[in-house]
Design a protein around this motif. Structure first.
Motif, mmCIF file in Angstrom:
data_model
loop_
_atom_site.group_PDB
_atom_site.id
_atom_site.type_symbol
_atom_site.label_atom_id
_atom_site.label_comp_id
_atom_site.label_asym_id
_atom_site.label_seq_id
_atom_site.Cartn_x
_atom_site.Cartn_y
_atom_site.Cartn_z
ATOM 1 N N LEU A 127 0.832 -0.935 0.047
ATOM 2 C CA LEU A 127 -0.161 -0.446 0.011
ATOM 3 C C LEU A 127 0.632 1.578 0.138
ATOM 4 C CD1 LEU A 127 -3.065 -1.165 2.129
ATOM 5 C CD2 LEU A 127 -2.544 -0.650 0.320
ATOM 6 N N ILE A 128 1.921 1.010 0.237
ATOM 7 C CA ILE A 128 2.722 2.400 0.775
ATOM 8 C C ILE A 128 3.551 2.680 -0.519
ATOM 9 C CG2 ILE A 128 4.854 3.253 1.412
ATOM 10 C CD1 ILE A 128 3.525 1.584 4.383
ATOM 11 N N GLU A 129 3.528 1.190 -1.151
ATOM 12 C CA GLU A 129 4.288 1.253 -2.819
ATOM 13 C C GLU A 129 3.734 2.880 -3.431
ATOM 14 O OE1 GLU A 129 7.234 1.430 -3.902
ATOM 15 O OE2 GLU A 129 7.900 1.588 -2.013
ATOM 16 N N LYS A 130 2.215 1.658 -3.512
ATOM 17 C CA LYS A 130 1.075 2.186 -4.170
ATOM 18 C C LYS A 130 1.113 3.543 -4.312
ATOM 19 C CE LYS A 130 0.400 -0.987 -6.919
ATOM 20 N NZ LYS A 130 0.727 -1.481 -8.018
ATOM 21 N N ARG A 131 0.670 4.152 -3.005
ATOM 22 C CA ARG A 131 0.604 5.814 -2.280
ATOM 23 C C ARG A 131 2.019 6.287 -3.589
ATOM 24 N NH1 ARG A 131 0.203 6.959 3.451
ATOM 25 N NH2 ARG A 131 2.331 6.151 3.243
ATOM 26 N N LYS A 132 2.987 5.371 -3.672
ATOM 27 C CA LYS A 132 4.082 6.440 -3.639
ATOM 28 C C LYS A 132 4.080 6.957 -5.297
ATOM 29 C CE LYS A 132 7.414 4.802 -0.888
ATOM 30 N NZ LYS A 132 8.781 4.645 -0.103
ATOM 31 N N GLU A 133 3.607 5.091 -5.664
ATOM 32 C CA GLU A 133 3.104 5.897 -7.489
ATOM 33 C C GLU A 133 2.324 6.439 -7.401
ATOM 34 O OE1 GLU A 133 1.949 0.894 -8.798
ATOM 35 O OE2 GLU A 133 3.924 0.705 -7.151
ATOM 36 N N PHE A 134 0.786 6.485 -6.584
ATOM 37 C CA PHE A 134 0.222 7.517 -7.125
ATOM 38 C C PHE A 134 0.386 8.587 -7.175
ATOM 39 C CE2 PHE A 134 -4.280 9.824 -6.270
ATOM 40 C CZ PHE A 134 -4.346 9.463 -7.903
ATOM 41 N N LYS A 135 1.184 9.024 -6.127
ATOM 42 C CA LYS A 135 1.445 10.964 -6.340
ATOM 43 C C LYS A 135 2.982 11.000 -7.428
ATOM 44 C CE LYS A 135 1.391 10.838 -1.429
ATOM 45 N NZ LYS A 135 1.914 11.422 0.194
ATOM 46 N N ALA A 136 3.665 10.149 -7.614
ATOM 47 C CA ALA A 136 4.111 10.168 -9.099
ATOM 48 C C ALA A 136 3.369 10.799 -10.140
ATOM 49 C CB ALA A 136 4.924 8.977 -9.244
ATOM 50 N N ILE A 137 1.725 9.718 -10.463
ATOM 51 C CA ILE A 137 1.380 10.203 -11.435
ATOM 52 C C ILE A 137 0.072 11.794 -11.471
ATOM 53 C CG2 ILE A 137 -1.148 9.749 -11.308
ATOM 54 C CD1 ILE A 137 -0.440 7.013 -11.517
ATOM 55 N N CYS A 138 0.228 11.820 -9.888
ATOM 56 C CA CYS A 138 -0.686 13.183 -9.524
ATOM 57 C C CYS A 138 0.541 14.273 -10.194
ATOM 58 C CB CYS A 138 -0.875 13.746 -8.200
ATOM 59 S SG CYS A 138 -2.352 12.120 -7.876
ATOM 60 N N ILE A 139 2.164 14.045 -10.055
ATOM 61 C CA ILE A 139 2.813 15.208 -10.285
ATOM 62 C C ILE A 139 3.086 14.834 -11.649
ATOM 63 C CG2 ILE A 139 5.552 15.929 -10.044
ATOM 64 C CD1 ILE A 139 5.022 14.681 -7.114
ATOM 65 N N GLU A 140 2.976 13.546 -12.216
ATOM 66 C CA GLU A 140 2.910 14.221 -13.036
ATOM 67 C C GLU A 140 1.747 14.837 -14.884
ATOM 68 O OE1 GLU A 140 4.008 13.665 -17.494
ATOM 69 O OE2 GLU A 140 5.347 12.952 -15.465
#
Length: 97
Positions: free
Chosen positions: A64-77
């Motif tokens: 879940l922590i990894e998925k949260r990081k992935e999603f934050k990267a998507i939001c930044i992009e």
């Protein structure tokens, strides 16, 4: 053991188009709640038996922590490119054997 699946209920948790900061907030809060659920569950098991093994499997929390990081990267992009994010989150509830 046979597993009989029948969707008894569906809950539309999230359905919409969001600016990146809103999407980040929505998803981060959902993931944070799920992480807290797992952590509290683990703590509860330890409290019930003080001599219990404390090396519980944390793979779901880590995932879940990894998925949260992935999603934050998507939001930044999305923010950098001026795009919005569509989120469709459905919770399906089933009774199984």
């Amino acid at each position: 053991m046979s597993i009989s699946k029948k969707v008894l209920s569906k809950v539309q948790l999230v359905d919409g188009v969001f600016i990146p900061s809103e999407a980040s907030e929505v998803i981060s809060r959902l993931i944070r709640e799920k992480i807290n659920f797992h952590k509290l569950n683990r703590l509860s098991m330890c409290e019930e038996n003080v001599s219990s093994y404390s090396g519980y499997d944390d793979s779901r929390v880590t995932e879940l922590i990894e998925k949260r990081k992935e999603f934050k990267a998507i939001c930044i992009e999305a923010k950098l490119t001026g795009k919005k994010i569509k989120i469709n989150g459905v919770l399906e509830i089933e009774v199984i054997d």
